[in-house]
Design an enzyme around this catalytic site. Structure first.
Site, PDB file in Angstrom:
ATOM      1  N   GLY A 239      11.696 -19.109  18.630  1.00  0.00           N
ATOM      2  CA  GLY A 239      11.936 -20.754  18.422  1.00  0.00           C
ATOM      3  C   GLY A 239      10.512 -21.431  18.501  1.00  0.00           C
ATOM      4  N   PRO A 274      10.280 -14.074  18.318  1.00  0.00           N
ATOM      5  CA  PRO A 274       9.726 -14.896  17.480  1.00  0.00           C
ATOM      6  C   PRO A 274      10.128 -14.532  15.769  1.00  0.00           C
ATOM      7  CG  PRO A 274       7.594 -13.392  17.979  1.00  0.00           C
ATOM      8  CD  PRO A 274       9.142 -12.872  18.960  1.00  0.00           C
ATOM      9  N   ARG A 276       9.876 -17.617  13.117  1.00  0.00           N
ATOM     10  CA  ARG A 276       9.040 -18.603  12.337  1.00  0.00           C
ATOM     11  C   ARG A 276       7.654 -18.386  12.569  1.00  0.00           C
ATOM     12  NH1 ARG A 276      11.407 -23.113  10.544  1.00  0.00           N
ATOM     13  NH2 ARG A 276      13.013 -23.005  12.029  1.00  0.00           N
ATOM     14  N   ARG A 312      15.439 -24.985   2.885  1.00  0.00           N
ATOM     15  CA  ARG A 312      15.290 -25.832   3.979  1.00  0.00           C
ATOM     16  C   ARG A 312      15.058 -27.526   3.765  1.00  0.00           C
ATOM     17  NH1 ARG A 312      11.113 -25.572   6.621  1.00  0.00           N
ATOM     18  NH2 ARG A 312      12.138 -25.588   8.762  1.00  0.00           N
ATOM     19  N   TYR A 316      17.881 -28.894   6.146  1.00  0.00           N
ATOM     20  CA  TYR A 316      17.401 -29.577   7.328  1.00  0.00           C
ATOM     21  C   TYR A 316      16.711 -31.026   7.222  1.00  0.00           C
ATOM     22  CZ  TYR A 316      18.063 -24.584   8.816  1.00  0.00           C
ATOM     23  OH  TYR A 316      18.470 -23.390   8.983  1.00  0.00           O
ATOM     24  N   CYS A 342      21.930 -28.335 -10.386  1.00  0.00           N
ATOM     25  CA  CYS A 342      22.598 -29.522 -10.558  1.00  0.00           C
ATOM     26  C   CYS A 342      23.323 -29.940  -9.285  1.00  0.00           C
ATOM     27  CB  CYS A 342      24.041 -29.307 -11.466  1.00  0.00           C
ATOM     28  SG  CYS A 342      23.371 -28.096 -12.657  1.00  0.00           S
ATOM     29  N   GLU A 343      22.295 -30.438  -8.405  1.00  0.00           N
ATOM     30  CA  GLU A 343      22.583 -31.109  -7.148  1.00  0.00           C
ATOM     31  C   GLU A 343      21.629 -32.264  -6.797  1.00  0.00           C
ATOM     32  OE1 GLU A 343      25.097 -29.801  -4.552  1.00  0.00           O
ATOM     33  OE2 GLU A 343      25.657 -28.124  -5.615  1.00  0.00           O
TER      34      GLU A 343
HETATM   35  C1  PLP Z   1      16.735 -16.903  14.860  1.00  0.00           C
HETATM   36  C2  PLP Z   1      16.638 -16.416  16.100  1.00  0.00           C
HETATM   37  C3  PLP Z   1      15.400 -16.079  16.451  1.00  0.00           C
HETATM   38  C4  PLP Z   1      14.229 -16.659  15.810  1.00  0.00           C
HETATM   39  O1  PLP Z   1      14.079 -17.871  15.795  1.00  0.00           O
HETATM   40  P1  PLP Z   1      12.640 -18.327  15.398  1.00  0.00           P
HETATM   41  O2  PLP Z   1      12.846 -19.965  15.367  1.00  0.00           O
HETATM   42  O3  PLP Z   1      12.331 -18.134  13.956  1.00  0.00           O
HETATM   43  O4  PLP Z   1      11.550 -17.996  16.162  1.00  0.00           O
HETATM   44  C5  PLP Z   1      15.121 -15.441  17.788  1.00  0.00           C
HETATM   45  N1  PLP Z   1      16.133 -14.863  18.380  1.00  0.00           N
HETATM   46  C6  PLP Z   1      17.543 -15.265  18.113  1.00  0.00           C
HETATM   47  C7  PLP Z   1      18.593 -14.597  18.847  1.00  0.00           C
HETATM   48  C8  PLP Z   1      17.682 -15.595  16.796  1.00  0.00           C
HETATM   49  O5  PLP Z   1      19.171 -16.123  16.417  1.00  0.00           O
END
Ligand code: PLP
Length: 420
Positions: A239, A274, A276, A312, A316, A342-343
């Site tokens: 995350g 991790p 992202r 994305r 989002y 086409c959106e």
């Molecule tokens: C998607 C996910 C991650 C990775 O999330 P990032 O935001 O990309 O770091 C880690 N653990 C679980 C259980 C996930 O579903």
């Protein structure tokens, strides 16, 4: 930090001019920098070296085999969410004791397969799933490690679609129910509940939500200890946010400084997941401007990459910096960068002040390494893009562009349909 920089007015990836890649491999094209990828992994590893956690890269962020292989070779484990991702993990030879498996909806077949392959543990997201894994383990005559995914009910302060640790989200088990499960753990004779797992969301730029979640879980661990329930692992999920626009995310070092004291107190083996953070800024999407369209109200750059290549922005409202491969001086004008699909949701950038760029020129959509290709589709029967990896002055094709045949490979016209 990333290795996409202008040199003499042209965008480079490491030592390679991106324009040369666009000409050679055509567009749309994903370009990854090997050293950016590895650098991010090592930064996190270094920041946490005091406790030597297992860093399980989240496969879903970008599941290309070359990316997985590069990270696994540096010692990373993998965080998977499906049988398909387990298949990929095995393809790159990831040691099974470095694989953890989360998902609210694991099927029997997926569970069986993962048990047979002896992954480190499942992150279990509900009581019925726990019962099911216990039942399958019994059938296979195995004793299986599981961690309980806790829903700590904290606000991750991110987009509502990527917050996962609120009690109204579908993920994890609330603390009270988890407590009950742990007290009744003898009811699951084929399971060893060996740890707890939290993953509170994605693109989180502050440490406060993590601290809140880890503090809640730590208090829980202490309570369990008093009851004689000793765990081995604490998986704090992924995350970690990155810079797309003007975010000021915590660095790996600052994050570690904040959470290490909490983690050290627990004395559990720590796992990080991790996605992202490792791959987000290690990739760009290169597109060619097909048309510059001026309407009475707006200017549009119509490019050859669309929401099927990078979704994305559409789902989002995500911001990606868009820059020309050839630096352009002079005045800027507001414009939308849109795809051919086409959106009306098919855009890569909206209301951006961009320099005047000519038709036939190329644009780079920055920060497209995570949840870019892995969320791509064939919508509008578009071939998914090619992917290349740059290692200093070397270029490797790591996925070729779909062929038209790939689009219909699995389709059949039933004979009985003809002449109806
Ligand atoms: C998607 C996910 C991650 C990775 O999330 P990032 O935001 O990309 O770091 C880690 N653990 C679980 C259980 C996930 O579903």
């Amino acid at each position: 930090m990333h290795e996409f920089k202008y040199k003499h007015g042209e965008l480079y990836c490491e030592n390679i001019k991106v324009r040369d890649l666009a000409l050679r491999f055509e567009t749309p094209l994903y370009v990854y920098s090997y050293h950016t990828l590895i650098d991010h992994y090592l930064k996190l590893k270094d920041a946490f070296r005091k406790i030597e956690p297992l860093i399980c890269y989240s496969v879903k962020a970008n599941s290309n085999l070359a990316i997985l292989k590069a990270l696994v070779d540096k010692g990373a484990g993998l965080d998977i969410v499906s049988g398909g991702e387990l298949f990929r993990a095995q393809k790159v030879g990831c040691p099974v004791e470095r694989i953890v498996y989360a998902s609210v909806g694991k099927t029997d077949a997926e569970i069986k397969d993962a048990i047979r392959k002896k992954i480190l543990f499942f992150n279990v997201e509900s009581l019925p799933e726990l019962r099911n894994i216990d039942r399958i383990a019994k059938k296979l005559g195995k004793k299986i490690n599981v961690a309980i995914r806790i829903n700590p009910d904290v606000e991750a302060k991110t987009h509502k679609y990527i917050t996962t640790g609120k009690i109204t989200n579908k993920f994890g088990i609330d603390l009270k129910s988890a407590h009950k499960i742990l007290l009744l753990r003898d009811e699951f004779p084929n399971l060893v509940i060996c740890g707890l797992h939290i993953h509170i969301g994605s693109q989180i730029t502050e440490s406060a939500p993590y601290i809140a979640a880890i503090a809640k879980v730590s208090a829980f661990v202490a309570r369990l200890k008093k009851k004689g329930i000793i765990l081995k692992y604490l998986n704090i999920g992924g995350g970690l946010g990155i810079i797309y626009n003007k975010e000021t995310p915590q660095t790996a070092k600052k994050f570690a400084d904040k959470v290490l004291p909490l983690l050290e107190k627990n004395n559990l083996e720590v796992i990080l997941e991790p996605g992202r953070f490792i791959v987000g800024n290690a990739g760009i999407l290169v597109a060619r401007i097909l048309y510059v369209k001026n309407t009475p109200k707006k200017k549009f750059y119509i490019v050859d990459a669309g929401m099927n290549d990078l979704i994305r922005p559409a789902i989002y409202g995500a911001y990606h910096n868009v820059i020309p491969l050839k630096e352009v001086k002079g005045g800027r004008e507001k414009a939308d960068v849109v795809g051919p699909i086409c959106e009306s949701g098919d855009f890569l950038a909206k209301e951006r002040k961009l320099p005047r760029i000519k038709e036939g020129e190329y644009l780079a959509v920055m920060g497209s390494g995570a949840y870019g290709f892995s969320m791509s589709s064939n919508y509008n029967s578009r071939r998914r893009p090619a992917e290349v990896m740059v290692v200093k002055d070397k270029v490797y094709m790591i996925r070729s562009r779909d062929a038209y045949d790939d689009l219909v490979r699995h389709e059949k016209i039933p004979f009985a349909l003809m002449g109806l």
